[in-house]
Design a protein around this motif. Structure first.
Motif, PDB file in Angstrom:
ATOM      1  N   GLN A   1      -7.699 -15.046 -10.464  1.00  0.00           N
ATOM      2  CA  GLN A   1      -8.162 -15.657  -9.233  1.00  0.00           C
ATOM      3  C   GLN A   1      -9.676 -15.823  -9.280  1.00  0.00           C
ATOM      4  O   GLN A   1     -10.410 -14.850  -9.441  1.00  0.00           O
ATOM      5  N   ASN A   2     -10.133 -17.047  -9.190  1.00  0.00           N
ATOM      6  CA  ASN A   2     -11.567 -17.359  -9.153  1.00  0.00           C
ATOM      7  C   ASN A   2     -12.309 -16.723 -10.323  1.00  0.00           C
ATOM      8  O   ASN A   2     -13.392 -16.147 -10.157  1.00  0.00           O
ATOM      9  N   GLY A   3     -11.713 -16.806 -11.516  1.00  0.00           N
ATOM     10  CA  GLY A   3     -12.355 -16.317 -12.721  1.00  0.00           C
ATOM     11  C   GLY A   3     -12.190 -14.837 -12.989  1.00  0.00           C
ATOM     12  O   GLY A   3     -12.743 -14.329 -13.976  1.00  0.00           O
ATOM     13  N   GLN A   4     -11.424 -14.134 -12.159  1.00  0.00           N
ATOM     14  CA  GLN A   4     -11.232 -12.695 -12.358  1.00  0.00           C
ATOM     15  C   GLN A   4     -10.053 -12.422 -13.290  1.00  0.00           C
ATOM     16  O   GLN A   4      -9.149 -13.247 -13.430  1.00  0.00           O
ATOM     17  N   GLN A   5     -10.082 -11.240 -13.909  1.00  0.00           N
ATOM     18  CA  GLN A   5      -9.001 -10.849 -14.785  1.00  0.00           C
ATOM     19  C   GLN A   5      -7.779 -10.441 -13.968  1.00  0.00           C
ATOM     20  O   GLN A   5      -7.903  -9.750 -12.954  1.00  0.00           O
ATOM     21  N   PRO A   6      -6.594 -10.857 -14.374  1.00  0.00           N
ATOM     22  CA  PRO A   6      -5.383 -10.405 -13.683  1.00  0.00           C
ATOM     23  C   PRO A   6      -5.286  -8.880 -13.689  1.00  0.00           C
ATOM     24  O   PRO A   6      -5.907  -8.215 -14.530  1.00  0.00           O
ATOM     25  N   ILE A   7      -4.509  -8.345 -12.772  1.00  0.00           N
ATOM     26  CA  ILE A   7      -4.275  -6.904 -12.729  1.00  0.00           C
ATOM     27  C   ILE A   7      -2.794  -6.664 -12.477  1.00  0.00           C
ATOM     28  O   ILE A   7      -2.165  -7.396 -11.696  1.00  0.00           O
ATOM     29  N   ASP A   8      -2.240  -5.680 -13.165  1.00  0.00           N
ATOM     30  CA  ASP A   8      -0.808  -5.401 -13.062  1.00  0.00           C
ATOM     31  C   ASP A   8      -0.596  -4.032 -12.433  1.00  0.00           C
ATOM     32  O   ASP A   8      -1.274  -3.065 -12.788  1.00  0.00           O
ATOM     33  N   TYR A   9       0.303  -3.983 -11.473  1.00  0.00           N
ATOM     34  CA  TYR A   9       0.716  -2.720 -10.867  1.00  0.00           C
ATOM     35  C   TYR A   9       2.201  -2.529 -11.149  1.00  0.00           C
ATOM     36  O   TYR A   9       3.055  -3.031 -10.395  1.00  0.00           O
ATOM     37  N   PRO A  10       2.540  -1.815 -12.218  1.00  0.00           N
ATOM     38  CA  PRO A  10       3.952  -1.672 -12.588  1.00  0.00           C
ATOM     39  C   PRO A  10       4.744  -0.783 -11.652  1.00  0.00           C
ATOM     40  O   PRO A  10       5.979  -0.830 -11.652  1.00  0.00           O
ATOM     41  N   HIS A  11       4.049   0.017 -10.834  1.00  0.00           N
ATOM     42  CA  HIS A  11       4.736   0.948  -9.941  1.00  0.00           C
ATOM     43  C   HIS A  11       4.412   0.604  -8.492  1.00  0.00           C
ATOM     44  O   HIS A  11       3.239   0.384  -8.146  1.00  0.00           O
ATOM     45  N   THR A  12       5.425   0.547  -7.661  1.00  0.00           N
ATOM     46  CA  THR A  12       5.218   0.258  -6.239  1.00  0.00           C
ATOM     47  C   THR A  12       6.044   1.207  -5.388  1.00  0.00           C
ATOM     48  O   THR A  12       7.052   1.756  -5.824  1.00  0.00           O
ATOM     49  N   TYR A  13       5.588   1.375  -4.160  1.00  0.00           N
ATOM     50  CA  TYR A  13       6.357   2.164  -3.190  1.00  0.00           C
ATOM     51  C   TYR A  13       6.266   1.487  -1.836  1.00  0.00           C
ATOM     52  O   TYR A  13       5.173   1.135  -1.377  1.00  0.00           O
ATOM     53  N   THR A  14       7.409   1.307  -1.221  1.00  0.00           N
ATOM     54  CA  THR A  14       7.440   0.819   0.148  1.00  0.00           C
ATOM     55  C   THR A  14       8.655   1.400   0.838  1.00  0.00           C
ATOM     56  O   THR A  14       9.583   1.889   0.183  1.00  0.00           O
ATOM     57  N   ALA A  15       8.651   1.405   2.143  1.00  0.00           N
ATOM     58  CA  ALA A  15       9.726   2.013   2.927  1.00  0.00           C
ATOM     59  C   ALA A  15       9.713   1.396   4.320  1.00  0.00           C
ATOM     60  O   ALA A  15       8.724   0.758   4.725  1.00  0.00           O
ATOM     61  N   PRO A  16      10.790   1.572   5.091  1.00  0.00           N
ATOM     62  CA  PRO A  16      10.848   0.980   6.430  1.00  0.00           C
ATOM     63  C   PRO A  16       9.733   1.489   7.345  1.00  0.00           C
ATOM     64  O   PRO A  16       9.245   2.611   7.195  1.00  0.00           O
ATOM     65  N   VAL A  17       9.360   0.647   8.284  1.00  0.00           N
ATOM     66  CA  VAL A  17       8.356   0.989   9.290  1.00  0.00           C
ATOM     67  C   VAL A  17       8.931   0.749  10.683  1.00  0.00           C
ATOM     68  O   VAL A  17       9.979   0.121  10.843  1.00  0.00           O
ATOM     69  N   ASN A  18       8.243   1.247  11.693  1.00  0.00           N
ATOM     70  CA  ASN A  18       8.731   1.156  13.068  1.00  0.00           C
ATOM     71  C   ASN A  18       8.344  -0.125  13.785  1.00  0.00           C
ATOM     72  O   ASN A  18       8.885  -0.422  14.858  1.00  0.00           O
ATOM     73  N   THR A  19       7.423  -0.890  13.230  1.00  0.00           N
ATOM     74  CA  THR A  19       6.997  -2.108  13.905  1.00  0.00           C
ATOM     75  C   THR A  19       8.157  -3.099  14.015  1.00  0.00           C
ATOM     76  O   THR A  19       8.874  -3.360  13.043  1.00  0.00           O
ATOM     77  N   GLY A  20       8.346  -3.632  15.192  1.00  0.00           N
ATOM     78  CA  GLY A  20       9.396  -4.609  15.430  1.00  0.00           C
ATOM     79  C   GLY A  20      10.791  -4.029  15.565  1.00  0.00           C
ATOM     80  O   GLY A  20      11.745  -4.794  15.758  1.00  0.00           O
ATOM     81  N   VAL A  21      10.923  -2.701  15.490  1.00  0.00           N
ATOM     82  CA  VAL A  21      12.236  -2.081  15.672  1.00  0.00           C
ATOM     83  C   VAL A  21      12.503  -1.979  17.175  1.00  0.00           C
ATOM     84  O   VAL A  21      11.775  -1.281  17.892  1.00  0.00           O
ATOM     85  N   PRO A  22      13.501  -2.661  17.689  1.00  0.00           N
ATOM     86  CA  PRO A  22      13.658  -2.759  19.145  1.00  0.00           C
ATOM     87  C   PRO A  22      14.091  -1.456  19.803  1.00  0.00           C
ATOM     88  O   PRO A  22      14.738  -0.606  19.186  1.00  0.00           O
ATOM     89  N   THR A  23      13.714  -1.296  21.043  1.00  0.00           N
ATOM     90  CA  THR A  23      14.243  -0.251  21.913  1.00  0.00           C
ATOM     91  C   THR A  23      14.819  -0.942  23.148  1.00  0.00           C
ATOM     92  O   THR A  23      14.506  -2.108  23.419  1.00  0.00           O
TER      93      THR A  23
END
Length: 400
Positions: free
Chosen positions: A101-123
């Motif tokens: 991007q704009n002359g920068q070197q790519p970067i790789d993140y082989p490991h990720t973590y994500t999980a459910p969140v409470n935003t938009g969960v109806p009550t």
């Protein structure tokens, strides 16, 4: 705010944490840990995924450029859509971070973590008392759709997923001495017993994500994104919640105060007393200039005996941005160099709300806020979001 390291290591060594742009490489043997609120959401579920799939998102390219310039080893992203299949995170990694991007070197993140969140969960409740149910402010966390304003950890180091902990479902009322809001006129509780029996503490979630360091040790990333202490009424329900979301982190670090903490798998207790950690996230709390009842919320961490908060990351760009809007920032009490978010577009003063707070038994050897002055490399890319990437470089002193 208008938008929404594995034993005691002994002596601490600290270097200055103000860094010019672009960010210099971390010192030999150090791990760069960062947090970045990227304002990466849209008006409806699926829109962001569709945009990223096309490979031409200008916002995504700018965010990726910033990350490629700073090149963190461990990175928490705030405000990125959560999807159960991880498609948004994967598309961003593959089509933007792995591309120059704009002359920068790519970067790789082989490991990720994500999980459910409470935003938009109806009550079923009218939590904002506007006479209707089903609105974004009536959800467990403010959101127009489930997963909006989510979180993700990108890592160049292995993530110990088996021992990761999430606290999405912990009820607010289960926090001992919770700062629950009250009607300022009647003094009665703002939330009913029925509402408190279902209302969760985290507006998004709280995570403990352990990663394996190059030397084999373990570093805990304590990730969260408390609600802004604003957009409420005189009951200050969001200010109270912000305070208690930050208190959960402080209690998690404190033996003797974390017995009530139960994660989403039923495991009780806090972080071991000898664990290495970095607290990460947009905590939506400024130590000096937030105003109102929420003042003191972030001090629960900045003054915590396990947290090293002696050298806040800074930038020259933040000072110049503050000076550019004297009408909004002239009454600030905190140092402008420590600001991490530019809220002038919302006619609000700039604030320090994004944090990378290391444990006292880590060696801090650098850091900063990526906020280059106008005309310097990366200055255009930072406008993709009103927050700035904050990083610290840490290592254990066993390598000294």
């Amino acid at each position: 705010m208008p938008k929404h390291y594995c034993g005691p290591l002994g002596l601490i060594m600290i270097a200055a944490v103000c860094s010019p742009a672009p960010a210099a490489a971390p010192p030999e043997g150090a791990v760069r840990v960062a947090t970045y609120n990227i304002s990466f959401y849209r008006d409806a579920a699926g829109e962001l995924e569709t945009e990223l799939r096309g490979g031409a998102s200008s916002q995504a390219k700018q965010i990726a450029e910033v990350i490629q310039r700073v090149r963190p080893d461990l990175l928490l992203l705030n405000e990125i859509d959560y999807t159960a299949d991880g498609a948004v995170v994967d598309l961003f990694r593959q089509r933007y971070l792995r591309q120059p991007q704009n002359g920068q070197q790519p970067i790789d993140y082989p490991h990720t973590y994500t999980a459910p969140v409470n935003t938009g969960v109806p009550t079923p409740f009218d939590l904002d008392r506007d006479g209707r149910t089903g609105g974004p402010a009536d959800c467990q966390g403010f959101g127009r759709y489930p997963g909006q304003y989510g979180m993700a950890v990108l890592s160049r180091l292995p993530i110990d997923r088996e021992h990761a902990r999430t606290f999405q479902q912990l009820l607010w009322r289960d926090l001992p001495g919770a700062k629950l809001p009250a009607d300022p006129t009647s003094g009665e509780p703002y939330y009913s017993g029925e509402e408190l029996a279902r209302l969760r503490l985290s507006s998004k979630s709280h995570w403990d994500v352990p990663v394996t360091l190059p030397g084999g040790g373990r570093l805990h990333l304590l990730c969260s994104h408390p609600t802004p202490p604003a957009f409420d009424g005189p009951e200050d329900r969001n200010g109270c919640r912000n305070h208690d979301e930050i208190r959960l982190i402080a209690d998690y670090l404190t033996p003797g105060r974390s017995g009530y903490v139960v994660d989403d798998n039923g495991r009780r207790g806090g972080l071991p007393a000898d664990a290495l950690f970095v607290v990460l996230g947009d905590l939506n709390a400024d130590p000096h200039d937030a105003g109102g009842k929420e003042l003191g919320a972030i001090q629960q961490l900045l003054e915590h005996p396990r947290v090293n908060a002696t050298r806040p990351p800074t930038s020259r760009g933040a000072v110049l941005a503050s000076q550019a809007h004297p009408d909004l920032n002239r009454d600030q009490h905190g140092p402008a160099a420590e600001d991490t978010a530019n809220f002038s577009g919302d006619d609000f003063n700039n604030l320090r709300v994004d944090y990378a707070l290391p444990s006292r038994d880590l060696v801090v050897v650098g850091g900063g806020v990526f906020w280059p002055p106008p005309g310097e490399p990366g200055a255009a890319a930072i406008n993709a979001t009103d927050h700035r990437l904050v990083w610290i470089d840490v290592r254990t002193n066993k390598d000294d």
